[in-house]
Design an enzyme around this catalytic site. Structure first.
Site: not given
Ligand SMILES: NC(=O)c1ccc[n+]([C@@H]2O[C@H](COP(=O)([O-])OP(=O)(O)OC[C@H]3O[C@@H](n4cnc5c(N)ncnc54)[C@H](O)[C@@H]3O)[C@@H](O)[C@H]2O)c1
Length: 253
Positions: A21-22, A41, A159, A163, A189-190
């Site tokens: 992801g991000i 991770d 959650y 944030k 992020p959105g």
């Molecule tokens: N995707 C969205 O729409 C979105 C929107 C707003 C904010 N965010 C924020 O952006 C950040 C990245 O989100 P994303 O969408 O890329 O996430 P994602 O789900 O694609 O990836 C998250 C990663 O974290 C790892 N992970 C999960 N639980 C874990 C744990 N207990 N310990 C260690 N690692 C763990 C997962 O294995 C995964 O590889 C997060 O903080 C999320 O809250 C995401």
């Protein structure tokens, strides 16, 4: 005219939850800009494969495991990073736990788990890396926020609260650490097409439909945060601290 300096050469960057992801997109970007990166991770095999891919492309990366719901892991992660690559110069607090639970059904246990991972782990890991940054008089910290942190969301109360806490912590530490030349910013992020949204954004038609709710007309892609992350982690962003930068296609506008 000289262009801004986006290099991260010689820096050590720790990105939590970065096997996907991000986080992965930002880690790859920092590696391409010259940083040695820790792909952290809970899924260590995936993290190891991504670190190997960065190394195969001429970058430098290692993989470290650990569950962010366990606060003791924060100390271990900082220590293992130091042992393998040196002190952390750039910390991206990216990992988070997100549970969709109607407000009246959210249990103390479940909320505690999310707040531990999303707030207390971030705080502890930051405490672990800041002393060395203070000594060097250089550091970059990015906390991942969310559009939910601004709007609130009763379907994921813990959650959304966690944030909002990222934005507050960012403002506090932005001011507090500025005298040590450490910048602290929040990237919010959105709505992104990542693993956590896999059940909801299950096919292209749903993704396209979702894009209609975004002023810029599409759901975010993991790499959409890369430019902001690179700006904030390099000399180009030296004078930016305590800010929340929303990467949401205009959703919060
Ligand atoms: N995707 C969205 O729409 C979105 C929107 C707003 C904010 N965010 C924020 O952006 C950040 C990245 O989100 P994303 O969408 O890329 O996430 P994602 O789900 O694609 O990836 C998250 C990663 O974290 C790892 N992970 C999960 N639980 C874990 C744990 N207990 N310990 C260690 N690692 C763990 C997962 O294995 C995964 O590889 C997060 O903080 C999320 O809250 C995401």
């Amino acid at each position: 005219m000289q262009l801004p300096d986006f290099s991260c050469k010689g820096r050590v960057a720790l990105v939590t939850g970065s096997a996907r992801g991000i986080g992965l997109a930002m880690a790859r970007t920092l590696a391409a800009a010259g940083a040695a990166v820790v792909i952290h991770d809970i899924e260590i095999d995936l993290a190891a494969a991504e670190a190997a891919a960065i190394n195969a492309q001429g970058g430098r990366a290692i993989a470290l495991g650990g569950d962010v719901t366990d606060l003791a892991v924060a100390d271990e992660l900082a220590a293992r990073t130091k042992q393998a690559l040196g002190d952390t110069d750039i910390l991206i607090n990216n990992a988070s736990i997100q549970r969709h639970t109607p407000f009246l059904e959210a249990t103390p246990e479940d909320m505690t788990r999310q707040l531990n991972a999303n707030v207390l782990f971030v705080t502890r890991l930051t405490q672990c890396v800041v002393p060395a940054m203070e000594q060097k008089r250089w550091g970059r910290i990015i906390n991942l926020g969310s559009i939910q942190g601004r709007n609130g969301n009763a379907s994921m109360p813990a959650y959304a609260m966690s944030k909002a806490a990222m934005e507050n912590l960012t403002r506090a530490l932005g001011r507090h650490l500025a005298t040590s030349n450490i910048t602290v910013n929040c990237v919010a992020p959105g709505w992104f097409n990542t693993y956590r949204n896999r059940d909801h954004l299950k096919d292209q038609a749903t993704i396209d439909e979702g894009g209609k709710h975004v002023p810029l007309g599409r759901i975010g892609r993991p790499e959409d945060c890369n430019g902001v992350a690179l700006l904030l982690c390099s000399a180009a962003g030296d004078y930016i601290t305590g800010q929340t930068i929303r990467v949401d296609g205009g959703m919060s506008a």
